[in-house]
Design a protein around this motif. Structure first.
Motif: not given
Length: 197
Positions: A104-112, A128-130, A174-177
């Protein structure tokens, strides 16, 4: 000193297990980290003593805490101590312990400010992404879609895929891989099922 030697003696096996669990070759990890494939091979076989510099690079590449790579003794604290990893304009926060099974991960992706050019990749596994906040652009095979806050997506990662922020605002997700093909289904409100497939 004996406890340090004991901890380091198992590093090679853990490094090999993590790499194989991520379905990565020595050449792929070497290219990503700048560590030669021969050095990686010697680390995994126990023929080379790991240094902090090498372990930090691998910890960042595999997005797992350093103490898991070295087999640090348990502290008795049940909390997951999140150590963020920064990669390609993203902050990745591992939320689960262990190096195998569903991660399980939480990701923060910069805006573009301008749309990015997708570079889809494929690899074994299931994801699985949320989306928690922001708008996520997901390219999956020949589909190009926008996920809004509260929307999940799940897919076989053997399908070429890529995701990024869809605009100037950052995305939190959130991502589950599952590297072995485990699938996560949301079957009803509040019910999440993990199955091996």
């Amino acid at each position: 000193m004996d406890s340090i030697d004991a901890a380091l003696s198992g590093v090679g096996e853990r490094l090999r297990a993590v790499r194989r669990g991520r379905h990565r070759t020595l050449a792929q990890v070497a290219e990503a980290t700048g560590i030669s494939a021969s050095t990686l091979s010697r680390l995994e076989s126990g023929q080379r003593r790991p240094t902090l510099e090498l372990l930090l690079s691998l910890s960042i590449e595999y997005a797992i805490p350093l103490d898991e790579l070295v087999g640090a003794p348990a502290t008795g604290d049940p909390r997951v101590h999140v150590r963020p990893v920064r990669r390609d304009g993203r902050i990745i926060l591992p939320l689960s312990r262990g190096t195998t099974g569903v991660m399980a991960y939480k990701q923060i992706i910069q805006g573009r400010d301008a749309p990015a050019t997708p570079t889809p990749r494929a690899h074994p596994g299931y994801e699985w992404l949320y989306v928690l906040s922001g708008r996520l652009r997901l390219v999956l095979g020949d589909r190009d879609m926008i996920l809004e806050p509260g929307e999940p997506a799940e897919f076989d990662t053997r399908t070429p895929h890529w995701f990024s922020a869809a605009g100037p605002d950052p995305v939190e997700m959130l991502a589950l891989f599952g590297p072995e093909g485990q699938r996560v289904h949301v079957s009803a409100p509040g019910d999440t099922i993990v199955e091996t497939g």
